[in-house]
Each structure stands twice: as structure tokens, then as C-alpha cells.
Design an enzyme around this catalytic site. Sequence first.
Site, PDB file in Angstrom:
ATOM      1  N   HIS A   1       0.839  -1.209   0.000  1.00 12.08           N
ATOM      2  CA  HIS A   1       0.000   0.000   0.000  1.00 12.08           C
ATOM      3  C   HIS A   1       0.868   1.250   0.000  1.00 12.08           C
ATOM      4  O   HIS A   1       2.081   1.179   0.174  1.00 12.08           O
ATOM      5  CB  HIS A   1      -1.020   0.000   1.131  1.00 12.08           C
ATOM      6  CG  HIS A   1      -0.443   0.148   2.517  1.00 12.08           C
ATOM      7  ND1 HIS A   1       0.388  -0.789   3.080  1.00 12.08           N
ATOM      8  CD2 HIS A   1      -0.595   1.113   3.458  1.00 12.08           C
ATOM      9  CE1 HIS A   1       0.712  -0.392   4.307  1.00 12.08           C
ATOM     10  NE2 HIS A   1       0.142   0.761   4.559  1.00 12.08           N
TER      11      HIS A   1
ATOM     12  N   HIS B   1       1.262   4.004   1.887  1.00  6.59           N
ATOM     13  CA  HIS B   1       1.728   4.825   3.013  1.00  6.59           C
ATOM     14  C   HIS B   1       3.244   4.992   2.988  1.00  6.59           C
ATOM     15  O   HIS B   1       3.985   4.065   2.652  1.00  6.59           O
ATOM     16  CB  HIS B   1       1.278   4.224   4.348  1.00  6.59           C
ATOM     17  CG  HIS B   1      -0.162   4.507   4.645  1.00  6.59           C
ATOM     18  ND1 HIS B   1      -0.891   3.755   5.526  1.00  6.59           N
ATOM     19  CD2 HIS B   1      -0.993   5.469   4.170  1.00  6.59           C
ATOM     20  CE1 HIS B   1      -2.125   4.249   5.596  1.00  6.59           C
ATOM     21  NE2 HIS B   1      -2.210   5.284   4.775  1.00  6.59           N
TER      22      HIS B   1
ATOM     23  N   ASP C   1       5.574   4.987   5.129  1.00  4.67           N
ATOM     24  CA  ASP C   1       6.459   4.053   5.837  1.00  4.67           C
ATOM     25  C   ASP C   1       6.513   2.681   5.159  1.00  4.67           C
ATOM     26  O   ASP C   1       7.100   1.744   5.711  1.00  4.67           O
ATOM     27  CB  ASP C   1       6.048   3.922   7.317  1.00  4.67           C
ATOM     28  CG  ASP C   1       4.657   3.375   7.510  1.00  4.67           C
ATOM     29  OD1 ASP C   1       3.775   3.668   6.681  1.00  4.67           O
ATOM     30  OD2 ASP C   1       4.439   2.637   8.488  1.00  4.67           O
ATOM     31  N   HIS C   2       5.920   2.564   3.975  1.00  2.69           N
ATOM     32  CA  HIS C   2       6.029   1.336   3.178  1.00  2.69           C
ATOM     33  C   HIS C   2       6.674   1.578   1.814  1.00  2.69           C
ATOM     34  O   HIS C   2       7.018   0.627   1.128  1.00  2.69           O
ATOM     35  CB  HIS C   2       4.644   0.693   3.004  1.00  2.69           C
ATOM     36  CG  HIS C   2       4.101   0.179   4.302  1.00  2.69           C
ATOM     37  ND1 HIS C   2       4.074  -1.163   4.635  1.00  2.69           N
ATOM     38  CD2 HIS C   2       3.612   0.844   5.379  1.00  2.69           C
ATOM     39  CE1 HIS C   2       3.584  -1.290   5.860  1.00  2.69           C
ATOM     40  NE2 HIS C   2       3.296  -0.096   6.333  1.00  2.69           N
TER      41      HIS C   2
ATOM     42  N   HIS D   1      -7.723  -0.305   5.410  1.00  2.88           N
ATOM     43  CA  HIS D   1      -6.635   0.543   5.920  1.00  2.88           C
ATOM     44  C   HIS D   1      -6.369   1.645   4.891  1.00  2.88           C
ATOM     45  O   HIS D   1      -6.284   2.827   5.237  1.00  2.88           O
ATOM     46  CB  HIS D   1      -5.404  -0.316   6.162  1.00  2.88           C
ATOM     47  CG  HIS D   1      -4.207   0.433   6.651  1.00  2.88           C
ATOM     48  ND1 HIS D   1      -4.159   1.030   7.885  1.00  2.88           N
ATOM     49  CD2 HIS D   1      -3.017   0.690   6.062  1.00  2.88           C
ATOM     50  CE1 HIS D   1      -2.984   1.629   8.033  1.00  2.88           C
ATOM     51  NE2 HIS D   1      -2.277   1.448   6.936  1.00  2.88           N
TER      52      HIS D   1
ATOM     53  N   ASP E   1      -0.469  -3.678   6.239  1.00  2.00           N
ATOM     54  CA  ASP E   1      -1.090  -3.117   7.445  1.00  2.00           C
ATOM     55  C   ASP E   1      -2.559  -3.506   7.575  1.00  2.00           C
ATOM     56  O   ASP E   1      -3.347  -2.796   8.199  1.00  2.00           O
ATOM     57  CB  ASP E   1      -0.972  -1.585   7.442  1.00  2.00           C
ATOM     58  CG  ASP E   1       0.447  -1.115   7.713  1.00  2.00           C
ATOM     59  OD1 ASP E   1       1.336  -1.966   7.938  1.00  2.00           O
ATOM     60  OD2 ASP E   1       0.670   0.111   7.701  1.00  2.00           O
TER      61      ASP E   1
ATOM     62  N   HIS F   1       4.032  -4.382  10.640  1.00  6.06           N
ATOM     63  CA  HIS F   1       4.538  -3.768  11.881  1.00  6.06           C
ATOM     64  C   HIS F   1       4.704  -4.781  13.008  1.00  6.06           C
ATOM     65  O   HIS F   1       3.932  -5.722  13.124  1.00  6.06           O
ATOM     66  CB  HIS F   1       3.590  -2.665  12.367  1.00  6.06           C
ATOM     67  CG  HIS F   1       3.597  -1.449  11.499  1.00  6.06           C
ATOM     68  ND1 HIS F   1       4.476  -0.406  11.689  1.00  6.06           N
ATOM     69  CD2 HIS F   1       2.846  -1.118  10.419  1.00  6.06           C
ATOM     70  CE1 HIS F   1       4.251   0.530  10.768  1.00  6.06           C
ATOM     71  NE2 HIS F   1       3.267   0.120   9.981  1.00  6.06           N
TER      72      HIS F   1
HETATM   73 FE   LIG Z   1      -0.112   1.826   6.506  1.00  5.26          FE
END
Ligand SMILES: [Fe+2]
Length: 256
Positions: free
Chosen positions: A57, A59, A61-62, A115, A134, A172
Site C-alpha cells: 500500500h 503509506h 512508511d512502506h 486501511h 497493514d 509492523h
Molecule cells: Fe499503513
Amino acid sequence: MPELDIHQFLCRQDNFGVLLRDRGSSACAAIDAPEEAPIERALRDTGWKLTHILVTHHHDDHIAAIPALKARHGAKVVANRADSRRIPGVDETVEPGQTYDFAGHMAEIIDTPGHTRGHIAWHLAQDRLVFVGDTLFSLGCGRVIEGSMDEMWRSLDRLRNLPGDTRVYCGHEYTLANARFALTVDPDNPALQARAKEASAEVKAGRLTLPVTIASECRANPFLRPQDKAIRARLGLVNASDAEVFAELRRRKNAF
Ligand SMILES: [Fe+2]
């Protein structure tokens, strides 16, 4: 079919980095790209050469390390077509329901919105592996940010119906924090108590708490167990739908 080697490590505090490498061809995929330095270190430690980045996805942090990793290694970036404008450097798109051939390992693209709208999971059925980003965490699940509670529940329901021996890799390392909440809604569940204890011992020993199996999560993770009578009784939702019980669990976790 040649075997896959997997190397899992932490990035940015609590993100998991994962490298997946096919022994036959030496093709090596990063599942998402949370942070450049730990991924480069993992490549040095293993001696593997990055050829693919498979994205769950959009985001930050990915995807933050995609441009640097792509520039250095020429890795091919594969992402959901629906999110290809929100993810940098996409070379190839996939769509839910399709399969993607990673070095002879067929990955089924599972639609897991909730998400984010375009979130996907990568399911390598023959290898008994799923990379869920996530959407699902051990003893928890992702926040419902772009989708509805109903969508998120359907996504989790798809994942919980995968074969029980499927190993789950998540985005995570949240297991201990998730355990604290889970024990407030399902305190008498021995499988949850055991998983919480095991995860706590792993962390104390400096180890990671993932992967975990679908079967283990189905026994211990309250977000996969909205049908459970004890959880329903505790929430005062004995006659509600599974989606309604899930939504109430997610709301309580948001406020926890
Ligand atoms: Fe995420």
C-alpha cells in the site's frame, strides 16, 4: 519448485522489512520499502541482490525507500494498479484476483481495502506464505483509514480463510501492544494468553514475534474472532453481525 528464503528485520522503529529470495534464480524481492539503510544492510548481510519490490500500500512508511533502492539496484516495482499514482517508480501493475509470477512462485493478489483503498496482500499459496501489510497484525489489525469498517472486516475475513498453516508476515511489530488490548476483550482465551506470553518472551530475548500462522491468529486474535460468544457477551453484542462486532472492537482499540 525451488525454495524461498526469507529474511525479516526491523526498519524505522516498528516496521518490518522483509526480503524474499528464490534459491533457483536468485531473484530477491523486498516486501515494501520502509527504510533504505536497514534494507541495504540486510542485502549486504545476506549477499542477496534485489530484483523486485512488491508493494502492499501507498503509506510513506512502506514506500519511502523505493526511489533509492530502485536507483541503486534497478529493482522492478510491482504495485496495485489502483494505487500506481500514489506509489513512486511503479514498473508493473497487478490487480486483485490476478496472480503475479515471482520467479516461478505464483502470488495471488488479494484485495484488502480498509486501511487504504488500494491495499493488497500477496499470497504465495504453494509456499504457504502471505504478506498482509497493514491489514492484519498479530493479535490486531490496521486502522481503518480510507475504507469502511465493513470493507475492513471483509478483508480480514478473506485473510482468516486462508489455509491455517499459511505463515503471515505483517507490516509492523505491534504484537505486545496488541496483546494488551486483546486481553481486555478476550481475557479468558487460553490461546490468546499463550500467544501473549510467547510474544513477550520473544521480545525479551531480542527476537521478532512474526511470522505467525493463520491458524494461530484465528485462535488468538479477537479481530478475527467476532463470532466468539465470550467476546460478544463482553461487548454486549450477542446478536450483532460479525461486521458489527468487528467494528466495535476496532472502535475500542482506537480509544484504548
Ligand atoms: Fe499503513
